[in-house]
Design an enzyme around this catalytic site. Structure first.
Site, PDB file in Angstrom:
ATOM      1  N   GLY A  54       0.828  -1.209   0.000  1.00 19.43           N
ATOM      2  CA  GLY A  54       0.000   0.000   0.000  1.00 19.43           C
ATOM      3  C   GLY A  54       0.859   1.256   0.000  1.00 19.43           C
ATOM      4  O   GLY A  54       1.776   1.372   0.816  1.00 19.43           O
ATOM      5  N   ASN A  77      -1.729  -8.780  11.830  1.00 12.74           N
ATOM      6  CA  ASN A  77      -0.700  -7.770  11.569  1.00 12.74           C
ATOM      7  C   ASN A  77      -1.269  -6.388  11.818  1.00 12.74           C
ATOM      8  O   ASN A  77      -2.461  -6.143  11.634  1.00 12.74           O
ATOM      9  CB  ASN A  77      -0.140  -7.919  10.149  1.00 12.74           C
ATOM     10  CG  ASN A  77      -0.876  -7.056   9.131  1.00 12.74           C
ATOM     11  OD1 ASN A  77      -0.637  -5.856   9.014  1.00 12.74           O
ATOM     12  ND2 ASN A  77      -1.812  -7.672   8.422  1.00 12.74           N
ATOM     13  N   GLY A  80       0.356  -1.149   9.403  1.00 13.11           N
ATOM     14  CA  GLY A  80      -0.046   0.266   9.370  1.00 13.11           C
ATOM     15  C   GLY A  80       0.474   1.043   8.178  1.00 13.11           C
ATOM     16  O   GLY A  80       0.834   2.213   8.295  1.00 13.11           O
ATOM     17  N   ASN A 135      -7.009   0.497  -1.916  1.00  7.48           N
ATOM     18  CA  ASN A 135      -7.222  -0.140  -0.622  1.00  7.48           C
ATOM     19  C   ASN A 135      -8.138   0.737   0.225  1.00  7.48           C
ATOM     20  O   ASN A 135      -7.693   1.701   0.832  1.00  7.48           O
ATOM     21  CB  ASN A 135      -5.857  -0.344   0.058  1.00  7.48           C
ATOM     22  CG  ASN A 135      -5.982  -0.939   1.445  1.00  7.48           C
ATOM     23  OD1 ASN A 135      -7.064  -1.305   1.879  1.00  7.48           O
ATOM     24  ND2 ASN A 135      -4.856  -1.031   2.136  1.00  7.48           N
ATOM     25  N   CYS A 138      -7.958  -0.918   4.840  1.00 12.84           N
ATOM     26  CA  CYS A 138      -6.882  -1.200   5.790  1.00 12.84           C
ATOM     27  C   CYS A 138      -7.369  -0.969   7.218  1.00 12.84           C
ATOM     28  O   CYS A 138      -7.767   0.134   7.558  1.00 12.84           O
ATOM     29  CB  CYS A 138      -5.661  -0.332   5.527  1.00 12.84           C
ATOM     30  SG  CYS A 138      -4.321  -0.766   6.655  1.00 12.84           S
ATOM     31  N   GLY A 225      -4.806 -15.294   6.575  1.00 13.45           N
ATOM     32  CA  GLY A 225      -4.421 -16.705   6.582  1.00 13.45           C
ATOM     33  C   GLY A 225      -5.630 -17.635   6.512  1.00 13.45           C
ATOM     34  O   GLY A 225      -6.779 -17.183   6.413  1.00 13.45           O
ATOM     35  N   GLY A 273      -1.736 -14.410  -0.191  1.00 20.81           N
ATOM     36  CA  GLY A 273      -1.159 -13.436   0.727  1.00 20.81           C
ATOM     37  C   GLY A 273      -0.245 -14.088   1.734  1.00 20.81           C
ATOM     38  O   GLY A 273       0.892 -14.458   1.401  1.00 20.81           O
TER      39      GLY A 273
HETATM   40  C1  LIG Z   1       1.810  -8.286   6.641  1.00 18.61           C
HETATM   41  C2  LIG Z   1       0.643  -7.909   5.775  1.00 18.61           C
HETATM   42  C3  LIG Z   1       0.619  -6.658   5.164  1.00 18.61           C
HETATM   43  C4  LIG Z   1      -0.467  -6.287   4.341  1.00 18.61           C
HETATM   44  N1  LIG Z   1      -0.467  -5.068   3.718  1.00 18.61           N
HETATM   45  C5  LIG Z   1      -1.493  -4.736   2.888  1.00 18.61           C
HETATM   46  C6  LIG Z   1      -1.484  -3.493   2.182  1.00 18.61           C
HETATM   47  O1  LIG Z   1      -0.545  -2.699   2.260  1.00 18.61           O
HETATM   48  N2  LIG Z   1      -2.560  -3.209   1.378  1.00 18.61           N
HETATM   49  C7  LIG Z   1      -3.620  -4.081   1.244  1.00 18.61           C
HETATM   50  O2  LIG Z   1      -4.566  -3.776   0.511  1.00 18.61           O
HETATM   51  N3  LIG Z   1      -3.631  -5.273   1.874  1.00 18.61           N
HETATM   52  C8  LIG Z   1      -2.598  -5.607   2.691  1.00 18.61           C
HETATM   53  N4  LIG Z   1      -2.610  -6.823   3.345  1.00 18.61           N
HETATM   54  C9  LIG Z   1      -3.767  -7.737   3.158  1.00 18.61           C
HETATM   55  C10 LIG Z   1      -3.477  -8.828   2.128  1.00 18.61           C
HETATM   56  O3  LIG Z   1      -3.181  -8.280   0.864  1.00 18.61           O
HETATM   57  C11 LIG Z   1      -4.692  -9.771   2.009  1.00 18.61           C
HETATM   58  O4  LIG Z   1      -5.816  -9.037   1.590  1.00 18.61           O
HETATM   59  C12 LIG Z   1      -5.028 -10.458   3.334  1.00 18.61           C
HETATM   60  O5  LIG Z   1      -3.854 -10.797   4.044  1.00 18.61           O
HETATM   61  C13 LIG Z   1      -5.896 -11.697   3.149  1.00 18.61           C
HETATM   62  O6  LIG Z   1      -5.249 -12.649   2.341  1.00 18.61           O
HETATM   63  P1  LIG Z   1      -4.377 -13.885   2.960  1.00 18.61           P
HETATM   64  O7  LIG Z   1      -5.239 -14.545   3.997  1.00 18.61           O
HETATM   65  O8  LIG Z   1      -4.052 -14.751   1.794  1.00 18.61           O
HETATM   66  O9  LIG Z   1      -3.168 -13.264   3.577  1.00 18.61           O
HETATM   67  C14 LIG Z   1      -1.540  -7.197   4.162  1.00 18.61           C
HETATM   68  C15 LIG Z   1      -1.500  -8.460   4.781  1.00 18.61           C
HETATM   69  C16 LIG Z   1      -0.429  -8.818   5.576  1.00 18.61           C
HETATM   70  C17 LIG Z   1      -0.409 -10.193   6.211  1.00 18.61           C
END
Ligand SMILES: Cc1cc2nc3c(=O)[nH]c(=O)nc-3n(C[C@H](O)[C@H](O)[C@H](O)COP(=O)(O)O)c2cc1C
Length: 315
Positions: A54, A77, A80, A135, A138, A225, A273
């Site tokens: 982001g 997480n 931020g 996004n 967040c 997750g 992710g």
């Molecule tokens: C460490 C971390 C940082 C993330 N940073 C962003 C971000 O900057 N912008 C965003 O839209 N989603 C962010 N996400 C969300 C992921 O892109 C994703 O939507 C979310 O983790 C669900 O997918 P997953 O279960 O496969 O991780 C972040 C997730 C994690 C774990």
């Protein structure tokens, strides 16, 4: 001998230039930073597309540590939106992406619709940037972020502001922290979103009983997750009932079967992710499994699987 199944997908069919992916498996935002270090751990060009961390108008330091804690089948997480700011991204990261054979989509965030629009405007015409993911979801920032994703009028306002400041394809990424995902999905589609990504993290927390304090310095964070997969899948399935633009499924995907569930629920593409943090080279597994399923079940084109589980059996 059977032909290889067709895996290519189009994420922005209503857009002049479109956003064509060679396969439906994308790397989600926040997992690989800007992808440059990740490219040393895995063949990043195997993904259908890569979504960057982001990015905001000015650089941000993010939240204090600790900002990651594991939970049962999940990760909390509170990073931020730590990021280098859009100007440094254009200067330092986009030239690297321009050399890659995989489309890079920039995930953007802001504290006002004007800030989102300003970030999108700066990305206009930048070589190496194939699209924008907005996004509005967040959960880890005090101003902006998720607020825009929980109120249809605000979601619509941000989407329109971004659409009018860029000619790039625009994906809007929704928050699961809402009462009715359908009304938000409809709002961003009406505001011109070319595609919609569901979902970002679910708001959650964990407490360290020995210290009698929350684990995260910020108290709460976003849960991701495998723990969130059923929620994400349901939200995508619901959104598919009321939208006509391509949907991107995200939330807890760790293998081909998970990805196929989202595709059958109505996703044109998926994002991996959290699994990418522990297994950077996840793409070949997921993609190979999808391809094998298609061969075994005689599907020649991935698009034929999109939404099959959503079809009304009664006709
Ligand atoms: C460490 C971390 C940082 C993330 N940073 C962003 C971000 O900057 N912008 C965003 O839209 N989603 C962010 N996400 C969300 C992921 O892109 C994703 O939507 C979310 O983790 C669900 O997918 P997953 O279960 O496969 O991780 C972040 C997730 C994690 C774990």
């Amino acid at each position: 001998m059977s032909d290889s199944p067709k895996l290519g997908v189009q994420l922005a069919p209503r857009h002049d230039r479109g956003l064509a992916l060679s396969n439906p498996v994308m790397l989600a935002s926040g997992i690989a930073g800007y992808g440059t270090e990740y490219a040393e751990l895995a063949d990043i060009e195997k993904f259908g597309a890569v979504v960057s961390k982001g990015t905001t108008l000015m650089p941000r330091a993010g939240n204090p540590q600790p900002r990651l804690v594991e939970t049962a089948s999940g990760l909390l997480n509170s990073v931020g939106l730590e990021n280098i700011g859009v100007d440094a991204l254009i200067r330092e990261k986009a030239p690297v992406w321009a050399e890659w054979g995989v489309p890079v989509i920039v995930n953007i965030a802001g504290e006002s619709a004007e800030e989102y629009a300003a970030v999108a405007g700066k990305l206009e015409g930048v070589p190496g940037v194939a699209g924008i993911e907005v996004n509005i979801s967040c959960p880890n920032v005090s101003a902006g972020g998720m607020e825009f994703g929980v109120e249809p009028a605000l979601a619509c306002g941000v989407t329109s502001a971004v659409k009018s400041s860029t000619s790039l394809p625009v994906i809007v990424k929704l928050s699961p922290n809402v009462t009715d995902i359908k009304e938000i999905a409809i709002a961003v589609q009406e505001a011109g979103a070319d595609a919609i990504c569901l979902i970002n993290t679910l708001k959650g927390m964990a407490i360290d009983i020995d210290r009698r304090r929350p684990y995260l310095a910020n108290s709460a964070g976003g849960l991701s997750g495998p723990a969130i997969k059923p929620v994400a899948l349901y939200m995508l399935y619901e959104a598919a009932k009321v939208t006509g633009v391509p949907l991107i499924g995200c939330g807890g995907i760790v293998c081909a079967r998970d990805a196929l569930e989202f595709i059958m629920a109505g996703a044109t593409a998926v994002q991996v992710g959290t699994v990418g943090l522990s297994t950077p080279d996840i793409c070949p597994d997921v993609l190979g499994g999808i391809e094998q399923f298609m061969l075994d079940n005689k599907f020649g084109d991935i698009t034929d699987l999109v939404g099959v589980a959503g079809d009304d059996p009664g006709g």
